[in-house]
Design an enzyme around this catalytic site. Structure first.
Site, short mmCIF file in Angstrom:
data_model
loop_
_atom_site.label_atom_id
_atom_site.label_comp_id
_atom_site.label_asym_id
_atom_site.label_seq_id
_atom_site.Cartn_x
_atom_site.Cartn_y
_atom_site.Cartn_z
CE LYS A 175 -1.08 2.49 2.87
NZ LYS A 175 -0.68 3.79 3.37
CB THR A 186 3.12 7.08 3.90
OG1 THR A 186 3.40 7.67 5.06
CG2 THR A 186 1.59 6.30 3.80
CD GLU A 272 -2.32 10.87 -0.41
OE1 GLU A 272 -2.66 10.33 0.55
OE2 GLU A 272 -1.82 12.02 -0.27
CG ASN A 398 -2.46 14.76 1.28
OD1 ASN A 398 -2.04 13.96 2.14
ND2 ASN A 398 -2.43 14.72 -0.02
CB THR A 403 -12.77 15.76 7.72
OG1 THR A 403 -12.07 16.32 6.39
CG2 THR A 403 -12.23 16.86 8.76
#
EC number: 2.3.1.35
Length: 403
Positions: A175, A186, A272, A398, A403
Site C-alpha cells: 500500500k 508511508t 494521491e 490531503n 475528515t
C-alpha cells in the site's frame, strides 16, 4: 520466470485474511498473514526519527530474523501515541499469538493511517479474532485491500520459478499513495515466498532490492513514521537453502527485484491525485551514487512534477534538479530527453537550449506514463527512479484527510 501481474497467489504454507474491524468508517481495515512454519525474514523500516509504535516493536523483533505472522491495521498509524502506543502494538501481537497458538515474539505488527490518535483497541482485538477465523489460501486479496488507506487500486504481483526441480512461488502486495519519499515513506510492503533461503542471503538480497526500488520513489517528498517492508521465506518449497554466489541465488534475486520494482512503480503511479507516472532514467553517470542522486532529485522536484502535470516541456527544471542533487557532473555535457508512447524528443543538448519540436513534446507529455532520460555523458553508471505528477487533487485529498 512466470509473471502474474496484479495477482496474489499465496505460496505454500501461507494463509491470509482481511476484515472490517471498525477502525475506519467502512471498508476492510485489519489484515493477518500467517505461515505454517516459522519463516526467515528480512525487514527495512522508515528512516524518520519519529517512528510509530509498531515500527519500534518490529525493529527489535526483526533482529532475530524469524517470524510466523504479521498483523496489519489501516486507518490509524499508532504513531506519536506514547507508551500506550507501544503497549497497544504489543497487545496486538499477543492477541495474534493467542489465537494462532504461536510465540508472541514471532508476531510482527504494522499500522498505517492517521497520526497521533490512540487505537480503538477493543475493536482491534476483536478484529484479530475475526481475522484469525477468516484465514485462507485465497485471503491474500482481502489482506491487500485491508491495508489500503488513500490507495485507489490494489498493488500486487506474483512470480513463479523453479530451483533444482522445486517450484517456487513469490507474491507481494503493498500500500502507498501519499507521503512517499525516497528512503521509505508511508508505504507498507509484504513479500511472501516458500523458497528456502539462508538468512544472511535473504537480508542482502532484500536490502539491495529495496535500495533500488522503494528507496527510488517519490510522490510528495514527505517521509512517514510507519514505513515497513518485510519479506518472509518459510522454506516450504523444500529446495536446498539458497546461498549467495550461486545460479539459484541469481534466479531468486531476479524474482525479488521484479516483485519490489513492480510494487514500487504501482505506488508511484497511485500517488494521491496523480494523473501521470514519471520514470526517470539517469544514464552514463560517473558513479552509481551520482546517478541515484540525480534521479532522486528529479523525481522529487515539485517543479518538475507540476510541469509534467501541465504537459510543459520545461527542461530547465530538470537540469536545475540535477544541479542541486549533489551529483558530480559537467553541465556542458548533459542531454535531456522526454519520452512516452507518443515518441521521444530531445529537449536539451550539452546543458543548453536545443531547438526542439514543441508540438511533439506536448504530444509526448499527454500520455499517462512519462519517461525522463538524462544522459550525463560522464561514465557507465545508471539509476532509475519513479514518481508522479502533482495535481490540484493532491491538495484536495490531503486538505481533508482527517475528515
Amino acid at each position: 520466470m512466470e509473471i502474474l501481474d496484479g495477482k496474489i497467489e499465496l505460496p505454500k504454507g501461507f494463509v491470509a485474511s482481511g476484515v472490517f474491524a471498525g477502525i475506519k468508517r467502512s471498508k476492510k481495515d485489519l489484515a493477518l498473514i500467517y505461515s505454517e512454519r516459522l519463516a526467515n525474514i528480512s525487514a527495512v523500516f522508515t528512516t524518520n526519527r519519529v517512528k510509530a509504535a509498531p515500527v519500534i516493536l518490529d525493529m527489535e523483533r526483526a533482529k532475530k530474523g524469524k517470524a510466523q505472522a504479521i498483523v496489519i491495521n489501516s486507518g490509524n498509524a499508532n504513531a506519536c501515541t506514547g507508551e500506550k502506543g507501544i503497549e497497544d502494538a504489543k497487545s496486538m501481537a499477543k492477541k495474534v499469538a493467542e489465537v494462532l497458538e504461536i510465540e508472541e515474539e514471532d508476531v510482527l505488527v504494522c499500522s498505517t493511517g492517521v497520526i497521533g490518535v490512540p487505537l480503538p483497541m477493543e475493536k482491534v482485538l476483536k478484529g484479530i479474532e475475526v481475522a484469525a477465523l477468516s484465514l485462507s489460501k485465497e485471503g491474500g486479496y482481502d489482506a491487500a485491500h485491508a491495508i489500503m488507506t488513500t490507495d485507489t487500486f490494489l498493488k500486487a504481483v506474483t512470480v513463479k520459478f523453479n530451483v533444482e526441480g522445486k517450484d517456487i512461488t513469490m507474491t507481494g502486495f503493498a500500500k502507498g499513495s501519499g507521503m512517499i519519499h525516497p528512503n521509505m515513506a508511508t508505504m507498507l510492503s509484504f513479500v511472501l515466498t516458500d523458497a528456502s533461503v539462508e538468512k544472511a542471503t535473504l537480508d542482502k538480497a532484500f536490502k539491495n532490492t529495496v535500495n533500488r526500488t522503494y528507496n527510488m520513489i517519490s510522490v510528495d517528498g514527505d517521509m512517514s513514521t510507519n514505513d515497513t517492508a518485510i519479506v518472509m521465506a518459510n522454506g516450504m518449497a523444500e529446495n536446498k537453502a539458497i546461498q549467495e554466489g550461486t545460479y539459484e541465488f541469481d534466479l531468486f534475486y531476479k524474482a525479488l527485484e521484479y516483485v519490489n520494482k513492480t510494487l514500487a512503480r504501482l505506488i508511484a503511479k497511485d500517488g494521491e491525485g496523480a494523473t501521470k507516472l514519471i520514470e526517470v532514467n539517469v544514464i552514463n553517470a560517473k558513479t552509481e551514487n551520482d546517478a541515484r542522486l540525480a534521479a532522486k532529485a528529479i523525481v522529487n522536484s515539485n517543479l518538475v512534477k507540476t510541469a509534467i502535470f501541465g504537459e510543459d516541456a520545461n527542461w530547465g527544471r530538470i537540469l536545475a534538479a540535477v544541479g542541486y542533487s549533489g551529483a558530480d557532473f559537467d553541465v556542458d555535457k548533459v542531454d535531456i530527453y522526454l519520452k512516452s508512447a507518443k515518441g521521444e524528443v530531445k529537449v536539451c543538448e550539452n546543458g543548453s537550449f536545443f531547438a526542439f519540436d514543441e508540438s511533439l513534446a506536448k504530444e509526448v507529455l499527454k500520455e499517462k506514463e512519462i519517461f525522463i532520460i538524462v544522459d550525463m555523458k560522464a561514465g557507465e553508471f545508471m539509476a532509475t527512479s519513479w514518481g508522479c505528477d502533482l495535481s490540484y487533487d493532491y491538495v484536495k485529498i490531503n486538505g481533508s484527510y482527517r475528515t
